[in-house]
Scaffold this motif. Structure first.
Motif, PDB file in Angstrom:
ATOM      1  N   ALA A 143       0.312  -0.719   0.349  1.00  0.00           N
ATOM      2  CA  ALA A 143      -0.070   0.343  -0.081  1.00  0.00           C
ATOM      3  C   ALA A 143       1.243   0.781   0.066  1.00  0.00           C
ATOM      4  O   ALA A 143       0.592   2.146  -0.943  1.00  0.00           O
ATOM      5  CB  ALA A 143      -0.817   0.196   0.877  1.00  0.00           C
ATOM      6  N   LYS A 144       2.189   1.365   1.266  1.00  0.00           N
ATOM      7  CA  LYS A 144       3.218   2.139   0.931  1.00  0.00           C
ATOM      8  C   LYS A 144       3.470   2.926  -0.368  1.00  0.00           C
ATOM      9  O   LYS A 144       3.720   3.722  -1.178  1.00  0.00           O
ATOM     10  CB  LYS A 144       3.859   1.951   2.234  1.00  0.00           C
ATOM     11  CG  LYS A 144       5.003   3.349   2.338  1.00  0.00           C
ATOM     12  CD  LYS A 144       6.117   3.124   3.713  1.00  0.00           C
ATOM     13  CE  LYS A 144       6.501   4.871   3.274  1.00  0.00           C
ATOM     14  NZ  LYS A 144       7.800   3.953   3.666  1.00  0.00           N
ATOM     15  N   ARG A 145       4.030   1.277  -1.223  1.00  0.00           N
ATOM     16  CA  ARG A 145       4.379   2.251  -2.608  1.00  0.00           C
ATOM     17  C   ARG A 145       3.340   2.836  -3.176  1.00  0.00           C
ATOM     18  O   ARG A 145       3.875   2.992  -4.513  1.00  0.00           O
ATOM     19  CB  ARG A 145       5.114   0.463  -3.191  1.00  0.00           C
ATOM     20  CG  ARG A 145       5.970  -0.090  -2.169  1.00  0.00           C
ATOM     21  CD  ARG A 145       6.911  -1.125  -3.151  1.00  0.00           C
ATOM     22  NE  ARG A 145       5.832  -2.240  -3.342  1.00  0.00           N
ATOM     23  CZ  ARG A 145       6.306  -3.131  -2.243  1.00  0.00           C
ATOM     24  NH1 ARG A 145       7.128  -2.740  -0.890  1.00  0.00           N
ATOM     25  NH2 ARG A 145       5.446  -4.334  -2.196  1.00  0.00           N
ATOM     26  N   LEU A 146       2.388   2.165  -3.724  1.00  0.00           N
ATOM     27  CA  LEU A 146       0.977   2.767  -4.668  1.00  0.00           C
ATOM     28  C   LEU A 146       0.593   4.411  -3.572  1.00  0.00           C
ATOM     29  O   LEU A 146      -0.140   4.452  -4.344  1.00  0.00           O
ATOM     30  CB  LEU A 146       0.049   1.983  -4.249  1.00  0.00           C
ATOM     31  CG  LEU A 146       0.053   0.352  -5.276  1.00  0.00           C
ATOM     32  CD1 LEU A 146      -1.321  -0.568  -4.802  1.00  0.00           C
ATOM     33  CD2 LEU A 146       0.104   0.323  -6.630  1.00  0.00           C
ATOM     34  N   GLY A 147       1.797   4.637  -2.570  1.00  0.00           N
ATOM     35  CA  GLY A 147       0.551   5.584  -2.248  1.00  0.00           C
ATOM     36  C   GLY A 147       0.896   5.796  -0.985  1.00  0.00           C
ATOM     37  O   GLY A 147       0.353   7.457  -0.597  1.00  0.00           O
ATOM     38  N   ALA A 148      -0.243   5.190  -0.418  1.00  0.00           N
ATOM     39  CA  ALA A 148      -0.606   5.736   1.018  1.00  0.00           C
ATOM     40  C   ALA A 148       0.149   5.915   2.272  1.00  0.00           C
ATOM     41  O   ALA A 148       1.532   5.137   1.978  1.00  0.00           O
ATOM     42  CB  ALA A 148      -1.664   4.162   1.090  1.00  0.00           C
ATOM     43  N   PHE A 149      -0.862   6.526   2.784  1.00  0.00           N
ATOM     44  CA  PHE A 149       0.238   6.893   4.235  1.00  0.00           C
ATOM     45  C   PHE A 149       0.323   5.722   5.373  1.00  0.00           C
ATOM     46  O   PHE A 149      -1.233   5.663   4.719  1.00  0.00           O
ATOM     47  CB  PHE A 149      -0.693   7.907   5.078  1.00  0.00           C
ATOM     48  CG  PHE A 149       0.023   8.470   5.989  1.00  0.00           C
ATOM     49  CD1 PHE A 149       0.631   9.369   6.387  1.00  0.00           C
ATOM     50  CD2 PHE A 149      -0.839   8.597   7.288  1.00  0.00           C
ATOM     51  CE1 PHE A 149       1.636   9.851   7.549  1.00  0.00           C
ATOM     52  CE2 PHE A 149       0.110   8.691   8.883  1.00  0.00           C
ATOM     53  CZ  PHE A 149       0.956   9.200   9.076  1.00  0.00           C
ATOM     54  N   THR A 150       0.976   5.178   5.456  1.00  0.00           N
ATOM     55  CA  THR A 150       0.935   3.933   6.695  1.00  0.00           C
ATOM     56  C   THR A 150       1.114   3.850   7.723  1.00  0.00           C
ATOM     57  O   THR A 150       2.686   5.134   8.740  1.00  0.00           O
ATOM     58  CB  THR A 150       1.768   2.696   5.928  1.00  0.00           C
ATOM     59  OG1 THR A 150       3.126   3.138   5.927  1.00  0.00           O
ATOM     60  CG2 THR A 150       1.094   2.645   4.421  1.00  0.00           C
ATOM     61  N   ALA A 151       0.485   3.635   8.552  1.00  0.00           N
ATOM     62  CA  ALA A 151       1.385   3.436  10.418  1.00  0.00           C
ATOM     63  C   ALA A 151       0.393   2.114  11.236  1.00  0.00           C
ATOM     64  O   ALA A 151      -0.227   1.359  10.648  1.00  0.00           O
ATOM     65  CB  ALA A 151      -0.022   4.938  10.890  1.00  0.00           C
ATOM     66  N   GLU A 152       1.019   1.953  12.192  1.00  0.00           N
ATOM     67  CA  GLU A 152       0.474   0.902  12.560  1.00  0.00           C
ATOM     68  C   GLU A 152       0.116   1.110  14.102  1.00  0.00           C
ATOM     69  O   GLU A 152       1.002   1.733  14.864  1.00  0.00           O
ATOM     70  CB  GLU A 152       2.319   0.140  12.801  1.00  0.00           C
ATOM     71  CG  GLU A 152       2.968  -0.667  14.025  1.00  0.00           C
ATOM     72  CD  GLU A 152       3.696  -1.001  13.860  1.00  0.00           C
ATOM     73  OE1 GLU A 152       4.136  -2.056  12.993  1.00  0.00           O
ATOM     74  OE2 GLU A 152       4.504  -1.198  15.012  1.00  0.00           O
ATOM     75  N   ILE A 153      -0.658   0.878  14.350  1.00  0.00           N
ATOM     76  CA  ILE A 153      -0.767   0.744  16.084  1.00  0.00           C
ATOM     77  C   ILE A 153      -0.805  -0.670  16.360  1.00  0.00           C
ATOM     78  O   ILE A 153      -1.097  -1.810  15.939  1.00  0.00           O
ATOM     79  CB  ILE A 153      -2.539   0.981  16.831  1.00  0.00           C
ATOM     80  CG1 ILE A 153      -2.576   2.500  15.442  1.00  0.00           C
ATOM     81  CG2 ILE A 153      -2.939   1.264  17.930  1.00  0.00           C
ATOM     82  CD1 ILE A 153      -3.626   2.160  15.774  1.00  0.00           C
ATOM     83  N   ASN A 154       0.545  -0.588  17.263  1.00  0.00           N
ATOM     84  CA  ASN A 154       0.676  -1.858  18.503  1.00  0.00           C
ATOM     85  C   ASN A 154       1.624  -1.052  19.462  1.00  0.00           C
ATOM     86  O   ASN A 154       3.153  -0.603  19.406  1.00  0.00           O
ATOM     87  CB  ASN A 154       2.095  -2.714  17.541  1.00  0.00           C
ATOM     88  CG  ASN A 154       2.336  -3.917  17.840  1.00  0.00           C
ATOM     89  OD1 ASN A 154       2.468  -4.145  19.017  1.00  0.00           O
ATOM     90  ND2 ASN A 154       2.352  -5.774  17.038  1.00  0.00           N
ATOM     91  N   PRO A 155       1.367  -1.480  20.796  1.00  0.00           N
ATOM     92  CA  PRO A 155       2.404  -1.122  22.041  1.00  0.00           C
ATOM     93  C   PRO A 155       3.421  -2.243  21.966  1.00  0.00           C
ATOM     94  O   PRO A 155       5.047  -0.961  22.414  1.00  0.00           O
ATOM     95  CB  PRO A 155       1.898  -2.432  23.530  1.00  0.00           C
ATOM     96  CG  PRO A 155       0.012  -3.195  22.823  1.00  0.00           C
ATOM     97  CD  PRO A 155       0.044  -2.958  21.316  1.00  0.00           C
ATOM     98  N   GLU A 156       4.285  -2.953  20.948  1.00  0.00           N
ATOM     99  CA  GLU A 156       5.510  -3.414  21.166  1.00  0.00           C
ATOM    100  C   GLU A 156       5.804  -3.094  18.934  1.00  0.00           C
ATOM    101  O   GLU A 156       5.255  -3.334  18.592  1.00  0.00           O
ATOM    102  CB  GLU A 156       6.290  -4.548  21.124  1.00  0.00           C
ATOM    103  CG  GLU A 156       5.447  -5.087  22.749  1.00  0.00           C
ATOM    104  CD  GLU A 156       5.879  -6.264  23.109  1.00  0.00           C
ATOM    105  OE1 GLU A 156       6.694  -7.291  22.716  1.00  0.00           O
ATOM    106  OE2 GLU A 156       5.256  -6.943  24.098  1.00  0.00           O
TER     107      GLU A 156
END
Ligand SMILES: NC(=O)c1ccc[n+]([C@@H]2O[C@H](COP(=O)([O-])OP(=O)(O)OC[C@H]3O[C@@H](n4cnc5c(N)ncnc54)[C@H](O)[C@@H]3O)[C@@H](O)[C@H]2O)c1
Ligand SMILES: [Zn+2]
Length: 250
Positions: A205-218
């Motif tokens: 998705a990032k390669r296609l231009g999306a803003f990417t985020a993760e939610i994970n305590p670690e």
């Protein structure tokens, strides 16, 4: 609100298409054990002993006892605040939810059109004559009887409707995921991002231009490649940004 949460909220409110991928961490607050991490299921069981076609061929009863035990645990679990927020977001047509979870909690929270990447623990499928004919069926009883269960049409052994290590992902599921990669924001929640091909989606998705985020305590190994990593539990973060996915996503 924390700076990072604000940044994510801003991205979401400006987005037309939002795709979320969840993993076992989104169900942790519901009391569902994750696979990895301190209380992970794989601490006491080796995946190669249980979640493989080979294990099932060798000892179907042992594999089923494990799934039956997980089904009985899951039957007592309720969706949590993270599932609830995602269910609300799923009312917007520009929103897609992909999950690696087999627990059915997203559906129970009311999420529409969930893409189940690894199938469902509540589905059974024939492992013998009708195998591959798409003839799976749902059975939500906590304890199956007999064990292992049988396929009603052919009387052969039935297996759980989940994707095992070494098995291919359903091409129809992959095609739906492919379409969901073309999004403005791709959010990866509660996954260790090490089981492929699921773990590759956020990078694609990032390669296609999306803003990417993760939610994970670690923070995961994937985090370094993403635009944003929020090191907090999903059930704390999502209610704070509930209003960010709005009708602009319609
Ligand atoms: N609930 C389920 O259906 C379930 C449970 C265990 C494993 N699985 C299977 O495990 C495989 C992939 O593993 P995975 O990445 O989904 O799980 P995983 O167990 O490998 O990783 C879980 C991740 O969730 C994080 N986490 C823990 N608590 C969290 C919270 N409150 N909020 C956000 N994140 C939290 C952990 O830090 C960890 O990185 C899949 O094949 C999936 O089918 C499914
Ligand atoms: Zn059959």
């Amino acid at each position: 609100m924390d700076d990072r949460l604000q940044q994510l909220a801003k991205r979401l409110s400006g987005a037309t298409r939002v795709t979320v991928m969840t993993g076992a961490g989104v169900s942790a607050a519901s009391g569902v054990p994750t696979f990895r991490g301190p209380h992970g299921l794989w601490r006491s069981f080796r995946p190669e002993d249980l979640a493989t076609p080979h294990a099932f061929a060798r000892d179907p009863r042992m594999v089923w006892e494990w799934y039956d035990w997980r089904r009985s645990q899951l039957a007592a679990c309720e969706p949590n605040a993270a599932h609830d927020v995602l269910a609300r977001w799923s009312a917007h047509p520009g929103f897609t939810l992909i999950t690696q979870n087999v627990d059915g909690l997203h559906e129970r929270a009311g999420t529409r059109d969930v893409i189940r990447f690894h199938g469902s623990i509540w589905e059974l499928q024939c492992a013998e004559e009708c195998r591959g004919s798409g003839s799976g069926w749902e059975d939500r009883t906590a304890h199956l009887d007999p064990l292992p269960p049988r396929c009603p049409p052919c009387g052969g052994l039935a297996g759980p409707g989940v994707v095992w290590f070494g098995e291919a992902i359903d091409p129809a599921v992959l095609a739906r995921c492919e379409r969901a990669l073309a999004c403005d924001v791709f959010l990866s929640i509660g996954t260790s991002s090490i089981v492929y091909p699921a773990a590759g989606l956020v990078h694609a998705a990032k390669r296609l231009g999306a803003f990417t985020a993760e939610i994970n305590p670690e923070a995961t190994e994937a985090a370094g490649d993403l635009n944003l990593a929020i090191a907090m539990p999903a059930e704390d973060v999502l209610p704070q940004i509930l209003g960010s996915v709005t009708s602009s996503c319609d």
